[in-house]
Design a protein around this motif. Sequence first.
Motif, PDB file in Angstrom:
ATOM      1  N   PRO A   1      -6.562   2.918   3.040  1.00  0.00           N
ATOM      2  CA  PRO A   1      -5.287   2.203   3.003  1.00  0.00           C
ATOM      3  C   PRO A   1      -5.185   1.056   4.002  1.00  0.00           C
ATOM      4  N   THR A   2      -5.794   1.195   5.186  1.00  0.00           N
ATOM      5  CA  THR A   2      -5.697   0.107   6.153  1.00  0.00           C
ATOM      6  C   THR A   2      -6.471  -1.120   5.685  1.00  0.00           C
ATOM      7  N   GLY A   3      -7.594  -0.911   5.006  1.00  0.00           N
ATOM      8  CA  GLY A   3      -8.332  -2.031   4.442  1.00  0.00           C
ATOM      9  C   GLY A   3      -7.567  -2.707   3.322  1.00  0.00           C
ATOM     10  N   LEU A   4      -6.913  -1.897   2.475  1.00  0.00           N
ATOM     11  CA  LEU A   4      -6.111  -2.459   1.389  1.00  0.00           C
ATOM     12  C   LEU A   4      -4.948  -3.272   1.941  1.00  0.00           C
ATOM     13  N   ALA A   5      -4.325  -2.779   2.994  1.00  0.00           N
ATOM     14  CA  ALA A   5      -3.200  -3.503   3.586  1.00  0.00           C
ATOM     15  C   ALA A   5      -3.645  -4.841   4.170  1.00  0.00           C
ATOM     16  N   ALA A   6      -4.851  -4.870   4.730  1.00  0.00           N
ATOM     17  CA  ALA A   6      -5.367  -6.091   5.354  1.00  0.00           C
ATOM     18  C   ALA A   6      -6.160  -6.964   4.394  1.00  0.00           C
TER      19      ALA A   6
ATOM     20  N   HIS B   1     -12.867   0.231  -0.642  1.00  0.00           N
ATOM     21  CA  HIS B   1     -12.932  -1.073   0.013  1.00  0.00           C
ATOM     22  C   HIS B   1     -11.605  -1.799  -0.183  1.00  0.00           C
ATOM     23  N   GLY B   2     -11.040  -2.305   0.904  1.00  0.00           N
ATOM     24  CA  GLY B   2      -9.712  -2.884   0.841  1.00  0.00           C
ATOM     25  C   GLY B   2      -9.612  -4.218   0.142  1.00  0.00           C
ATOM     26  N   ASP B   3     -10.734  -4.901  -0.055  1.00  0.00           N
ATOM     27  CA  ASP B   3     -10.701  -6.172  -0.775  1.00  0.00           C
ATOM     28  C   ASP B   3     -11.048  -6.000  -2.254  1.00  0.00           C
TER      29      ASP B   3
ATOM     30  N   VAL C   1       0.826  -1.209   0.000  1.00  0.00           N
ATOM     31  CA  VAL C   1       0.000   0.000   0.000  1.00  0.00           C
ATOM     32  C   VAL C   1       0.862   1.261   0.000  1.00  0.00           C
ATOM     33  N   GLU C   2       1.952   1.244   0.732  1.00  0.00           N
ATOM     34  CA  GLU C   2       2.834   2.412   0.740  1.00  0.00           C
ATOM     35  C   GLU C   2       3.360   2.713  -0.658  1.00  0.00           C
TER      36      GLU C   2
END
Length: 242
Positions: free
Chosen positions: A86-91, A53-55, A3-4
């Motif tokens: 970003p936190t959803g994408l990371a997880a 949405h991170g998924d 993500v970074e």
Amino acid sequence: MDVEALIEACDMGLMALGAERSLLCEVEGYPIYAYMILSEQSERTVYLSAGMHGDEPAAPLALLELIEKRAIESTCSWFICPVLNPTGLAAGTRENYQGIDLNRDYLKCASREVTAHKAWLEGKKIDFAISLHEDWESTGFYFYEINQVEDRPQRYQRMVEAVSSVMPMEPCRVIDGHEVREAGWIYHGAEPDEPKNWPEAIYLAAEGCPLSFTFETPSSLELPLRVEAHQLAVCAALRICL
């Protein structure tokens, strides 16, 4: 997903296009940026968002490729939010790190991300909005249209032509509880399905955005196909709606 690296790549690409960057907030060490590119040629404005949405990784990856291919043309002004969760994408989760679905939070504002996003959007005139998403239940491409101005059904066939080389339109007659107007086309009103759970598109409509498309690609298909479909759909929408 790194993500970074994604955030940095979007930032570098947009800054190279002359964008003005705003830091909306930082969440768990990740910056959430929004960008504005003003045109001297036109007062028309387009809003693009992804990564809600991170998924749904195809959405921000497609937006990054559009940036790198310089599909962000100077014929209008742009408001762009490439990585909203970003936190959803990371997880790899739909929700953020607090378990909040950001795309149901635009009335309650329980999340820092949406609170900051709405503050940045306040007062901005948006003529056309495009939001990129994915759907794990679908088998084909589909889109929501929220239209508070002239109904132009002929746009639909242009959208079909744009994505047909990559994937079919979703064949179901009912998608996510909505009867379709044509295969893969949900012509949605400007009111939320759930009164207290506002998605981004409903909020934009309430704030005066007259026309928005929300694009959905099927998570079951290969990632490169989903990324390409989003790019084709965005480019087609810009041609037919501006």
